[in-house]
Structures are given as structure tokens and as C-alpha cells.
Design an enzyme around this catalytic site. Structure first.
Site, short mmCIF file in Angstrom:
data_model
loop_
_atom_site.label_atom_id
_atom_site.label_comp_id
_atom_site.label_asym_id
_atom_site.label_seq_id
_atom_site.Cartn_x
_atom_site.Cartn_y
_atom_site.Cartn_z
N SER A 230 42.16 33.59 41.13
CA SER A 230 42.21 33.60 39.67
C SER A 230 42.67 34.97 39.19
O SER A 230 42.68 35.95 39.93
CB SER A 230 40.85 33.27 39.10
OG SER A 230 39.93 34.31 39.40
N HIS A 231 43.04 35.04 37.90
CA HIS A 231 43.54 36.30 37.35
C HIS A 231 42.54 37.43 37.52
O HIS A 231 42.89 38.53 37.92
CB HIS A 231 43.87 36.12 35.86
CG HIS A 231 45.09 35.30 35.61
ND1 HIS A 231 46.22 35.39 36.38
CD2 HIS A 231 45.36 34.37 34.65
CE1 HIS A 231 47.14 34.56 35.92
NE2 HIS A 231 46.65 33.91 34.87
N VAL A 232 41.26 37.16 37.20
CA VAL A 232 40.27 38.23 37.28
C VAL A 232 40.06 38.68 38.72
O VAL A 232 39.84 39.87 38.99
CB VAL A 232 38.94 37.81 36.62
CG1 VAL A 232 38.21 36.76 37.45
CG2 VAL A 232 38.04 39.01 36.37
N VAL B 237 44.55 29.42 37.87
CA VAL B 237 44.68 30.83 37.50
C VAL B 237 44.00 31.14 36.18
O VAL B 237 43.79 32.31 35.85
CB VAL B 237 46.18 31.22 37.41
CG1 VAL B 237 46.84 31.06 38.77
CG2 VAL B 237 46.91 30.39 36.37
#
Length: 1403
Positions: A1008-1010, A1276
Site C-alpha cells: 500500500s502507499h503508506v 494501493v
């Protein structure tokens, strides 16, 4: 019952039927189920049974017949050749009624002698006869002298006086009259003497000669029993009732024979044919009976074995009635809520607060009927002031003291604190309230008390007015001198998130509602229409109010005498309205079920009145008319409440324990009833129960039956009364049910009665598994009826609510059973509780797919399938998410209403703070949560998962800070190295400056983005699965910890500040160098094709797609792409047509320096841009020449959709996440340029992200990938749950190793469309994790679909899974080989073909 024949008389006189030579009792209806005699079993030759829709005929040996059973009823019955006392009644006061029947002479009239110990001169018998099982009276032709006909419906015959008694003799010579019924009337006083509210009934005997040596064919008895069953509404009978009914049918036929009917005539009547066709008609009738019998035989008999659950399609119980979000602004405007004028005591409080300028320790307003009492405690310097004010007009005194050691302690105050005019009493003080000034804008009476000593903790007090004591719901008031801890949310006072106008209305009406339950239920019924119009929040308001009532937070009765039948009728009215909304508004059914449960069933007819009547019966039967029982009787007559159920149970427990008074108090106290509460009733209960030992059996019998009546009125979730209410009481009944006829609900599935009987037989089993199966099978059978209109729908709902509640209590009882259970049993229990929760939920699609997942996991376990524990863990995670969503939904809907209404009604703050939590605890969700918490460590151990998943393995040192959501602190700057322990991490947040680690129980995807940004920023990031470890970390808040992660575990320890300098990463803003961007210019091109992509025109995202085109194996697809290059946005903004937009943007950007709230305004302003014609034409030409569809070909509206999507991509330059990220690295925001990559959307079956070097371990020899169903945004973006994850060694790409199954509940799907992807010049800078900061926007909205993994071949088909995962791994390897470096790749699978939509260097 007290007015029926006594137990001894029944044994001595009525239960000694004479047996004739045929083995048939002279009066078979009176044949008892003997108490002291044991009958030997009898063999039989013909066997059929009748129960419900079928018959069972008892086998008979020649010349013999079995004894019939008899349940005593409210009738006077007589014996053949009896001239003895047939029955004795104790009527009102000391009046005694005796009835004698004499029919000793064959062929003579039957004589009935009636004696009443009543001395009045105007006593008459109001009477008539009964024949042929009809209810209407017939008027016998033979009548005593002085008899008159009363309104052509009855006879009235005067009694003759004989001393202090009144006598009357009646002779009946009509053989068709089988019984007489009567009442006794004192005409001078219009006083009626009744049989417990009904008629006296005397059964007349048959003549012995009429039935001597006569028998009736069993097939006719069988038909007669069937007809009786139809006549009574096709009720379900217990085995005892079956026998009684069968013998009653025989008796009816014998009576007809006694009156001269032949067997042939009986055949003709029963089959509605003449006697010539009797044989044929008998056969036809027998076919009907046989058919019914076969139907009954085909039913499952559950009595003594485990039921066999049906294989059902779970989607048949699918509910998708989700409520729509409430438009609060619209609701407010509709309510036209205007600020209300402050009450007098509120104005007084406002004035005192302004005058003193002191800190407020406590402030509370109590409702005293329609008046108010203010208690305001303030402190300034070392002085504590207590202000009391009330708008009561009458003179009023304060009776008060002070407390030192404990709250509520009464100690006489010292003289220096007494207000003027106070009078010291023994241990207390009395002070009179003083009226306010005449010219005041408001009028109150008040007292001010000033206490200087710090040792006093508070002030207990009561009020006295006109000789009446005024208390706080029966207890003392108490003013606490310590500062109150407020838990009400900050906007509760504004009523945000509520139907405010409705709640204000409720608050205004509460003083009236306090009078009695009747008032409260009627007021609620009057408000239902307003609540329904306000939608979900309106109904939530009524529910909150009813739960405050049910949990005793509100006054139940206040000096108002109301009959139980009136309470019952008011309940019935309210629940009837709720039933109607349940039918018409299916989206609110879950709320309505909770409301029904809080209100209770109620009902018309005599159900409520029986509460009054039957306590008198108990007192008479058990000779307990004084002391506690009389006090309880007075309370019941004044105002019955749910407390009476508890009191009755306490009495039962007291008697069962051989009169141990401790058992009585334990039951009361365990259910929240204290001695003070008993004393607080309007009709207080002062005494403890005291019964004689010889009363024990009768008390247990009578109190047990009385409990059914109390529960029938007060409990919506009582199983026994709910079952009885739906199946119907037998007309004969027993004990208190004599004469009570409640019709069964029609149309019940044939399996339901047997299932309910099975449930009741197992309801107290220690092993609850069998019970749970029966409960759920019964609920499944009832479920189709709950969505259809039915005049008895609420009875079915109360039954279903009771079954639901019993599942919960059974599970709680069964926890011990699971202590040593293996995972299979725990998983089975989870599946049953989850099924129960789904049956009670409005929007249950996700729950049903979880249930299907558990069933599949059980199948895998039983078949010893590889990865069963890994799969079960994914279902567990999804189930946990579903429970969290349900809890959040409840909190959103209920908590604001609870806090707003509770604050207006003076409900204790502790009760408000846990309101929603207690609602959840009352349902299956809490049990389910406990079960999955029990299973979680078992699965983690079996699947070798450990307690952690490490997403970014960085060793750090920092101070622990505990936060609820990472999202709420993403823009915060920490000035020292910080380890965040965050309950919630969604997946798209920024990591705050100064953060060195994020530890969470949440489950963001590794890709994922984080997660990507954590790794790129060298921030430790890990998920903790162990609640004990997490609790320990939270307990370390403020401490300095060293966190050392490996690829599979995290070790932490407390360290000294001297070790802080050795931390490998601090993520402090000073450590991050400024990044430089080169501002891009408009090149004169509005649109370019992929072969024109250069670094001056587009970002790395577009260039990489162009680069790999034609360089990968043919089985890897690349979507057709074009782009709006750098500078197009700035060019469009400079157009004259967009000058107003440009000017506004400049103003807003200047405001940004100090007001980040302008970001949203900037984005909205960008959306106002108009497209210059050259842009439209050039974009159309490029799309068509590249083979992409032009949106405008489908109409102007479609182009407008595409243009809006393009502007949203440009506007995302100013989204919060991206803006603060660029500020953090000192990136010049004005130099950030946004190209737009345009691609045709591939409506994916699956989407994936690949990192060609394992990001968790840093192992470059293996590929790590995650796969989701549908579009990749759920992977994502901020979509909860985990993706399917796997690794693949680069030297074994065809042997992927599964790491985890998917748990994401939502997948995104879309029609054939175009997507516009952000492609900035600031996403792939060295040392900066800019990927994913900006938005990619599809032209059409994605559809959210709840996912069913139990039918997904990627999960269930090992060969398909291997093929797909291998192709993903091989594509990743090929792209890495092409670039010569680790890659971060996104792609999709459609119909088995793989497409790569973007790639970038892995960071």
C-alpha cells in the site's frame, strides 16, 4: 385456580370415574392423570397419533382401554351417581359458593343444587345451558319458579333465603344439554360474582344406561379428534395434550350415543354423507386423516437426538437494505430548529457562573416532574460553593448534610457553613429556599452554601415541600465536590448527528412520560410518525429513549396508578406501529428489532390484566396474603414493571433454596435491584418474604406460572413466552392458563413446532452445540415469514428476537466447553454465531460471505488441506473487519443521540459513555468477537505466522505516543523521535514528521502507499496481531523504547536517553535535504501519443509504459496510452475564458501560507476551468488515431465526464497528503507540473502489484507480489483488509509460495471506460517517495462489490492459482531483467491474460 375445585376434592370426588363392563369410564373426560396411583402400561393393537396436522390413534386390547389423561380446567365436573359436593369456591370477601349435582335415578332429570353464603335479598342466578359443543347458551324449557328470560340470551332465577345462606335448585331434563354456565348477581347493588372473571361451568353427567356396553369405532374417534383439532385452530399439542384431546373426542361421541344417536348416524355426520353411504364416506375421511398422519410422520422428530441441519443456499437470507447517509443539513432545515429559550434555572446558572468567575466542579439539572432543580458546584481559591435553584413555586426546604469519608455519608455540617435561618437536626440541617427578586427576568428559589474546609467530599440532600419528600429516583441527591470527568463529545450539546427536533420533543415530554409505562409508551407511539419522517436518526432517537427506560436510567412510575391491562394495551399500540414500519421500511429493521426488544411485547386482551388477577390467586392458594406478598401485590396493582420479573425469579430462587433469604437477595442484586430500589417504588416493598415449608410445592407451581404471565408482558426476548404466544395455548391449559386462549400464528412452516420443542428441551443443556443448531434451524425456518406482511408479524419478530438472544446466552454458557476444544469446534461455533448475526442484520452480505468462508475453512480442515489455517486466518481477519464496521455503524447512528438526549434527561454520564458499547454487548457481535479472539492465536501458531508482520524492518529508538488513527496526526510534526502506536491505519496516510516507527493492529497491505512510503523514508512499520503485546506497547506511552524488527518479528525494550543518539533513523525534518524541481513549460501540444513521450513532455510513469512496449513477451499486454503533457494545465489556466478562475487561485494560494483549509477551495476552483477548443480537438484526434474510443462520440455529457476527470487529476496537486509531503522535503510546489496519462481501462478480474525485491526482507532473490479481486485501487488505496500475497524465487518462478489469503471485503469493478492517471515531475525523485501521492481518476465511477472468495478460483482452485501467480512472477522477472534494476510494477489480469499498466524503480 383459587375458584376451581380444590386439590383434595378433585382427588376424592371428581377423579373416581366408574368403569363399566366394557372398560370405558362412565365419564372419560374426567379421567385423571393420577397423582398417587401408578397405572401399568397397556398394550395396543392399532397405532396412530394425532398432533398438529396429524392423528395418532392409541392401540387398544380387546376389552380394555388405557387411562385418559386430564389437565384440570376452570370447570365444575361431576361424577356418575354423585350427590356429593361437586365444587366449592371462595368468592369476594367471605362468600362461599357450593355446587351439588345429583343424577342417580336413570332417566330422571339432573338436579343441580347451588348454595351461597350470602345474606342479601336480591341474589339471582344468571344462567343458561350448553349443547353440541357450542358457545351460545340455550334456555332450558324446565325452569324454577320465578325465572324470567333476560334479553332472550339468558335466564334469571332468584335464590331463596335460608338464614345467612341463599339456595337454589335447578333440574335439567333435556338430554341435549351437556352443561350449564352461570354468574351470580346481586341486583340491588349491581354486584356480579364471577369465576375469576369468567363464567362458572358445570358439566352434567351421562346416564350409565346410556353408555353401558357401548363403544365407538376407533376410526370415528380418530376423525372426531381431527375435527376438534381443526375447530381449535390447528394448534400444536404436547404429548399430554394429545392424549387429553383424543379421549375428549371419544367422550363427545359417547355422549351422542347416550342421547340416542347410532354409530351409522355418527358416520354420516362426521363424513357429511347419509347413512347409506357411510362406509364410503368413512373411507374418504380416513384418507384425509391418513394423509395428515403421513405428513406428521414425515416430519423430523427432534426430541431426544441431534437435529440434522438442512443444506441451504445462504444467499437466500441475503439482506441489502443498507441505509443511506443522512443529509443533516437538510434534516436541520426541515426541523427548522430554533435556539430554545433558556429555562429559569439555566438563566440562574448562567448568572452565577458569570458573577463568580469560578471554575465549575459539577453542574447538573434534575427534572422534578414538570419543574427543574439546578445543582451547581463551583470553586474559587479554597472555597467551594454549592448553588441550588428550583422553579418550584411552593415553599420548599433543603434537608442536607456533608460527607467526609465516602459519598452519600450524612454528617452534620459545622455551624460556620450554615446559611442564615438554618436549623440543626440530629445529624443533618434544614434550610429553607429563598425566592428571587420580583424584578428578575426569571423566578426561582435558591440556596447558596459555602464550604471552606478541604476535608468535605460532597453534600447529600433531599427536598421537602408540603410534607412530601422529593428524592432522586428514590435515592438521595448528592452534590460532588470533586471535578467531574466529562465524557460527552464536544458537539453533543449542538445535537449534531441526531434528529434534534425529535429529541427536544422527547425531553419536553419526559416529565409526562415518567407518570407510568402507559404514558411513556403512548407518547412514544405518538412520536413514531415524526421519527419515521426523520429516517434512521429519528428511529435511533426513539430507540435510545426506550433503552434509557429499559436500563432504569429514567423514572418508571411517579405517583400514578395504572392498570396492567392499560400498560399492555399501550405496549401493543406502540409495537403495532413498529411492526408496520418494519414492513414498509426494510432498511430500518435492525433498529426496529432493538426497539421491540427494549419495549417488550404487550398485548390486547387479558394478558396484562392477568398480572393483577393471578397475584390474588397466588395469595389465596398459598395462604400468603400479608407482609411482603401484600406489598408486592399493591405494587403490581399500582404499576407493574420489568422489575417484577426479577422479583418473581428471586421468590422462586428463595423457595427452591429451602427458604434461604440470601438466595432472594442475590437474585435481586445480580439484576440491579437493591433494597433502596424496592423502597423507592410508589408502593414500596419493605419486608422480606416469609413462607411456610408446607407451601413450597404450591408456591413453585404458582410462581412459575406467574412468571410466564410477567414475561409475556414485559419481556420481548423471553423464549418460553414467545414460543407459547406463537404456537398458542391449549384451550384446556393448566394452572394459570385455564381459560386463556391465544390463537397460534397461522402459516408456520411444519418443521417449526418440533424445532421449538427441541429447543425448549435442550435450552439448559451444558453442552450447547446441539442447542445452537436447533436455535439456528428454527430461525432459518422463520426467516422467510419475517419479510412478509402478517397481522401477527410482531409475534413472529418477538419469537425470532428471543431465539437470537438465546443463541447469545448459550454461547456465553458454552465458553467453558471450548476451553480445551480444538480449532475445528471453535470454528464451528464461530460459523453458528456468525449465521445468527447475519439473520439479525439489515445489510448482511459481507457477513454471509464471511460465513461461506468459515464453512470452506472447516471443509479444508476436515480434509487436511494445505494452508487451511492460513485461509482461516484470512476469514478471521475479514470477520473482525465486519464486526468493526458494525460497531462503527452503531456508534455513528446511536451515540450522538444517546449523548444529546441523555444530557437533556440527566442520565448519568457513565451510562452515556458506554451506551453503544452496551448495545453491542447485548447482541451476537460481542460473542463472535470473543470467539475469534480465542481462535486467532491458534491459527497464527498453526500457520507459523507469529505475532507480527514486519512491513518495513528498520531498527529505531523513539518515544511512544498512542493515537487512535494515523490519519488524524499525519500533518503533525513531532520534535523528537516518535514511535506511533496507532489503532487504525487505512493505507493512504502520510507518516508524520519526526516519526521513526508506526506499530498498529490494523492490516495495511505490504505494498500500500503508506507501506511504500514507510520503507522509502526508513521508518519502521509493522502490524501486531497479539492483543497482549499491543496492550503492553500502549502501556509504554511516554517511554523511550528501542525497536528491533526482523523480517518476521519485533523485539522492543526500554532504553536510556543516552542511547537515543545511536538510533539508525529519526525521520526528523532537519535530516531531509531539500529537493529541486525544474519547472516544465507548455510545448504547444495539448495531446501526444506514446511514441512521443519524453522527459520534457511527461513523467516517468508515462515514459516507462512507452519504453516496455514491444520489449516484453507477447503474453504480457500493454494498454494503449496517450498523454496530456506538462504545461497543459498552466496553458488552460491562462486562457481568457478562465481568467476569473486564475485570479481566484492566486488569492487562495496566498492564503495557503497560513490557512491549509484553502486546499479544498483550490481543488474546487480548479474544477471550474473550461476546456479550450484546440485541446478538445487535439485530444480527440490522438485518442482516435491510437485506437481509443472518443468519449464525445457517446454525447456531450460523456465528454464533460472525461473533462471533469482530467481536472480532478490536476486538482490533486493540492490534496492534503501531497501538499504536506512536498512541504516536508522543501519541494517548491509551484514547480510541480502534472501531465495526465490517458489509458483505456481494462475491467480487471484481478489486479496486482509486484516488488521484484522482497520489501520485507530485502532479499533480491525473490519476488514479492500482492493480488486483489477487481481494480487495483483497493490494493494501493485506503481499502481495509489484506490482499492475497505470495513470494516466488527467481530461480523457481513456476513454484510460487502463498503467504496469505485475501481478506478485503470490497472489490472495485467498472464498465468499459477511460482512466486519467496523474504523472507529475515530482513522483520518482531520488530519495523521495512521491509515488501514489496524486490521484488517478476514471471517467466513470467504480462499482463497489462485496466479494465472495469461497467461489473464487484464485482461492479455491490450486491449479488456477498456480497458473495466475506464476504468470505474475514471470512478468515481474522479465521487466526487472529489461531495466536491470528492482521494479515496482502494477498490472491486471483479464480472462487469464496479464497486462502491465505501469512500472517504476522500486524504492
Amino acid at each position: 385456580m383459587s375458584n376451581s375445585v380444590s386439590h383434595n376434592l378433585l382427588q376424592q370426588n371428581l377423579l373416581q370415574s366408574k368403569i363399566n363392563s366394557s372398560g370405558i369410564p362412565a365419564n372419560t373426560l374426567l379421567r385423571p392423570k393420577c397423582v398417587h396411583q401408578v397405572q401399568p402400561p397397556r398394550k395396543s393393537s392399532i397405532s396412530k397419533k394425532f398432533c398438529g396436522n396429524s392423528l395418532q390413534k392409541t392401540k387398544l386390547a380387546m376389552g380394555s382401554r388405557p387411562p385418559a389423561t386430564f389437565v384440570p380446567c376452570a370447570v365444575l365436573t361431576t361424577d356418575q351417581h354423585s350427590d356429593q359436593l361437586a365444587g366449592k369456591y371462595n368468592l369476594d370477601g367471605n362468600i362461599e359458593l357450593q355446587v351439588y349435582v345429583d343424577a342417580s335415578s336413570p332417566g330422571s332429570a339432573t338436579k343441580v343444587d347451588i348454595q351461597v353464603s350470602y345474606g342479601g335479598d336480591s341474589l339471582v342466578l344468571h344462567w343458561g345451558g350448553l349443547q353440541d359443543r357450542k358457545d351460545n347458551w340455550v334456555l332450558p324449557s324446565r325452569r324454577p319458579d320465578g325465572t324470567i328470560v333476560y334479553k332472550n340470551t339468558a335466564l334469571r332465577t332468584p335464590f331463596a333465603k335460608s338464614g345467612s345462606n341463599s339456595l337454589l335448585k335447578i333440574e335439567i331434563d333435556d338430554p341435549a344439554i351437556q352443561a350449564i354456565e352461570f354468574l351470580i348477581v346481586d341486583e340491588s347493588q349491581n354486584r356480579w360474582l364471577k369465576n375469576n372473571g369468567g363464567n362458572f361451568h358445570v358439566k352434567l353427567p351421562l346416564k350409565e344406561k346410556s353408555i353401558s356396553n357401548v363403544s365407538v369405532p376407533e376410526d370415528l374417534v380418530q376423525i372426531q379428534a381431527y375435527l376438534r383439532w381443526e375447530r381449535k385452530g390447528k394448534q400444536m399439542y404436547t404429548p399430554k395434550q394429545e392424549k387429553v384431546e383424543y379421549e375428549a373426542a371419544r367422550t363427545e361421541l359417547l355422549e351422542e350415543v347416550a342421547r340416542g344417536a347410532s354409530v351409522q348416524e355418527l358416520h354420516a355426520r362426521l363424513t357429511k354423507k347419509d347413512s347409506d353411504n357411510s362406509h364410503e364416506s368413512s373411507q374418504a375421511s380416513n384418507k384425509e386423516v391418513s394423509k395428515a398422519a403421513k405428513k406428521q410422520e414425515s416430519k423430523q422428530v427432534y426430541r431426544n437426538r441431534r437435529i440434522s441441519r438442512k443444506q441451504r443456499d445462504l444467499m437466500k437470507i441475503l439482506n441489502k437494505h443498507a441505509t443511506k447517509p443522512v443529509d443533516e443539513a437538510k434534516l436541520r432545515s426541515e426541523e427548522s430548529a430554533q435556539p430554545k429559550a433558556l429555562k429559569p434555572v439555566e438563566l440562574f446558572a448562567q448568572e452565577k457562573e458569570e458573577q463568580d468567575g469560578a471554575s465549575i466542579l459539577n453542574k447538573k439539572i434534575y427534572r422534578l416532574g414538570d419543574k427543574d432543580l439546578l445543582v451547581l458546584v463551583t470553586k474559587i481559591a479554597d472555597k467551594t460553593k454549592v448553588h441550588l435553584a428550583t422553579d418550584i413555586r411552593e415553599p420548599i426546604n433543603l434537608h442536607w448534610a456533608l460527607s467526609v469519608n465516602r459519598a452519600g455519608e450524612w454528617l452534620e455540617p459545622p455551624p460556620n457553613v450554615l446559611p442564615q435561618g438554618s436549623v440543626s437536626l440530629n445529624g443533618a440541617v434544614e434550610t429553607q429556599f429563598v425566592s428571587g427578586s420580583v424584578d428578575s427576568t426569571y423566578e426561582v428559589q435558591s440556596i447558596e452554601i459555602e464550604v471552606q474546609e478541604e476535608s468535605f467530599k460532597g453534600m447529600p440532600f433531599v427536598l421537602c415541600s408540603s410534607g412530601n419528600w422529593i428524592k432522586n429516583q428514590g435515592s438521595d441527591f448528592y452534590a460532588d465536590f470533586s471535578a467531574a470527568v466529562k465524557k460527552i463529545q464536544k458537539d453533543a450539546g449542538e445535537g449534531n448527528g441526531t434528529a434534534k427536533a425529535l429529541l427536544d420533543n422527547i425531553a419536553d415530554l419526559e416529565s409526562k412520560a415518567q407518570k407510568s409505562f402507559m404514558h411513556r409508551f403512548n407518547i412514544a407511539a405518538d412520536l413514531i410518525s415524526q421519527a419515521k419522517d426523520a429516517g434512521e436518526l429519528g428511529l435511533a432517537g426513539i430507540l435510545v429513549w426506550m433503552r434509557f427506560m429499559a436500563t432504569r436510567q429514567l423514572i418508571w412510575n411517579k405517583n400514578y396508578n395504572v392498570k396492567p391491562r392499560e400498560i399492555s394495551r399501550a405496549q401493543d399500540r406502540l409495537t403495532g406501529l413498529l411492526q408496520n414500519i418494519y414492513t414498509s421500511h426494510p432498511q430500518y429493521r435492525e433498529l426496529l428489532r432493538m426497539m421491540l426488544s427494549a419495549v417488550g411485547r404487550g398485548g390486547e386482551g387479558d394478558v396484562g390484566q392477568r398480572i393483577r388477577d393471578e397475584i390474588l390467586v397466588i395469595q389465596g392458594n398459598c395462604d400468603c396474603k400479608g407482609a411482603m406478598m401484600e406489598e408486592w401485590h399493591q405494587k403490581l396493582h399500582n404499576n407493574t414493571s420489568p422489575d417484577d420479573v426479577v422479583i418473581c425469579q428471586a421468590l422462586i430462587d428463595y423457595v427452591k433454596s429451602d427458604f434461604d433469604i440470601g438466595a432472594y437477595w442475590k437474585t435481586l442484586n445480580d439484576n440491579g435491584i437493591t433494597k433502596e430500589r424496592l423502597l423507592s417504588y410508589d408502593r414500596a416493598i419493605h419486608n422480606e418474604p416469609s413462607f411456610r415449608a408446607d407451601q413450597k410445592d404450591r408456591l413453585l407451581h404458582d410462581l412459575g406460572n406467574y412468571m410466564r404471565t410477567l414475561k409475556a408482558v414485559h419481556s420481548g426476548a423471553d423464549l418460553e413466552s414467545a414460543i407459547t404466544n406463537c404456537l398458542g395455548y391449549s384451550a384446556e391449559g393448566q394452572g394459570f392458563m385455564v381459560g386463556v386462549q391465544i390463537n397460534p400464528v397461522s402459516g408456520l412452516p411444519s418443521e417449526v413446532p418440533g424445532l421449538l420443542q427441541f429447543v425448549m428441551e435442550h435450552v439448559e443443556d451444558k453442552n450447547v452445540e446441539v442447542l445452537l443448531e436447533g436455535l439456528l434451524e428454527a430461525r432459518q425456518e422463520l426467516w422467510p415469514l419475517l419479510s412478509k406482511p402478517n397481522d401477527r408479524l410482531k409475534d413472529l419478530l418477538f419469537l425470532d428476537i428471543a431465539l437470537d438472544s438465546t443463541v447469545r446466552t448459550a454461547i456465553e454458557r458454552g465458553y467453558e466447553e471450548l476451553n480445551n476444544a480444538g480449532p475445528e469446534k471453535i470454528m464451528y461455533f464461530i460459523s453458528m454465531v456468525l449465521e445468527n448475526l447475519a439473520l439479525s442484520s439489515d445489510d448482511n452480505e459481507d457477513l454471509l460471505y464471511c460465513l461461506k468462508g468459515w464453512n470452506h475453512a472447516l471443509h479444508m480442515l476436515k480434509n487436511n488441506t494445505d494452508h487451511w489455517a492460513l485461509y482461516a486466518k484470512s476469514i478471521l481477519d475479514r470477520t473482525r473487519l465486519a464486526l468493526a464496521n458494525k460497531a462503527e455503524s452503531y456508534h455513528r447512528i446511536l451515540q450522538p443521540s444517546a449523548e444529546y438526549l441523555g444530557s437533556k434527561l440527566g442520565v448519568d454520564e457513565w451510562a452515556l459513555s458506554i451506551f453503544t458499547e452496551e448495545v453491542i454487548r447485548a447482541g451476537s457481535a460481542a460473542c463472535l468477537s470473543a470467539l475469534i479472539n480465542r481462535l486467532d492465536p491458534v491459527l497464527r501458531k498453526t500457520a507459523n505466522l507469529g505475532s507480527w508482520q514486519v512491513i518495513s524492518p528498520v531498527e529505531v529508538v523513539g518515544y511512544v505516543v498512542v493515537v487512535d488513527e494515523l490519519l488524524t496526526v499525519q500533518n503533525k510534526v513531532y520534535d523528537k523521535p516518535t514511535i506511533l502506536v496507532a489503532r487504525s491505519v487505512r493505507g493512504e496516510e502520510e507518516i508524520p514528521d519526526g516519526t521513526v516507527a508506526v506499530l498498529t493492529p490494523d492490516m495495511p497491505d505490504v505494498l500500500s502507499h503508506v507501506s511504500v512510503r514507510a520503507r522509502n523514508s526508513k521508518v519502521c512499520f509493522a502490524t501486531c496481531f497479539d492483543s497482549d503485546i499491543l496492550a503492553d506497547l500502549q502501556a509504554c506511552e511516554g517511554k523511550l523504547l528501542c525497536v528491533k524488527p526482523t523480517s518476521v518479528d519485533v523485539v522492543y525494550s526500554e532504553v536510556n536517553e543516552s542511547e537515543l543518539g545511536d538510533a539508525s533513523s529519526t525521520n526528523l525534518i532537519e535530516d531531509i535535504p531539500a529537493l529541486t524541481l525544474v519547472k516544465k513549460q507548455f510545448t504547444g501540444r495539448y495531446a501526444i501519443s506514446s511514441d512521443e513521450f519524453t522527459s520534457e513532455m511527461v513523467g516517468a510513469k508515462s515514459r516507462n509504459i512507452s519504453y516496455i512496449k514491444g520489449k516484453l513477451p507477447s503474453w504480457v499486454g500493454i494498454p494503449t496510452s496517450i498523454a496530456l503533457p506538462f504545461g497543459v494545465f498552466e496553458k488552460v489556466l491562462s486562457e481568457d475564458s478562465n481568467k476569473a478562475v486564475a485570479d481566484k487561485l492566486e488569492i487562495l494560494k496566498k492564503k495557503l501560507k497560513g490557512d491549509f483549509g484553502s486546499l479544498g477551495e483550490i481543488r474546487e476552483t480548479v474544477l471550474q476551468l473550461t476546456a479550450p477548443p484546440p485541446l478538445v480537438q487535439e485530444l480527440k484526434s490522438k485518442m482516435q488515431s491510437s485506437g481509443m474510443p472518443w468519449p464525445g462520440d457517446e454525447g456531450e455529457q460523456r465528454w464533460e465526464q472525461a473533462w471533469l476527470a482530467i481536472k480532478k487529476v490536476w486538482a490533486s496537486k493540492w490534496n492534503e497528503r501531497a501538499y504536506f509531503s512536498t512541504r516536508r522535503v522543501k519541494l517548491e510546489h509551484d514547480y510541480l507540473c502534472m501531465a495526465v496519462l490517458v489509458q483505456e481501462i481494462i475491467n480487471a478480474d484481478y489486479a496486482f502489484v509486484i516488488h521484484t525485491t522482497n520489501p520485507s526482507s530485502g532479499d533480491s532473490s525473490e519476488i514479492y507480489a500482492e493480488v486483489v479481486k477487481g481494480l487495483g485501487e483497493t490494493l494501493v488505496g485506503a481499502y481495509p483488509g489484506r490482499a492475497l500475497s505470495f513470494i516466488s524465487k527467481k530461480n523457481a518462478l513456476d513454484s510460487p509460495q502463498l503467504l496469505g489469503y485475501p481478506s478485503k471485503p470490497i472489490g472495485l469493478f467498472i464498465r468499459r471506460s477511460i482512466i486519467f492517471r496523474s504523472d507529475s515531475n515530482g513522483e520518482d525523485l531520488e530519495g523521495y517517495a512521491g509515488a501514489g501521492l496524486y490521484d488517478s481518476v476514471p471517467m466513470d465511477a467504480e462499482e463497489e462489490v462485496v466479494l465472495d472468495y469461497s467461489s473464487d478460483p484464485l482461492v479455491t482452485d490450486a491449479n488456477f492459482q498456480k497458473t495466475i501467480l506464476s504468470s505474475i512472477a514471470r512478468a515481474g522477472s522479465a521487466i526487472e531483467e529489461l531495466y536491470g534494476s528492482a521494479q515496482d510494477i502494477e498490472g491486471v489480469i483479464r480472462d487469464g491474460k496479464l497486462y502491465v499498466v505501469q512500472t517504476r524503480p522500486q524504492m
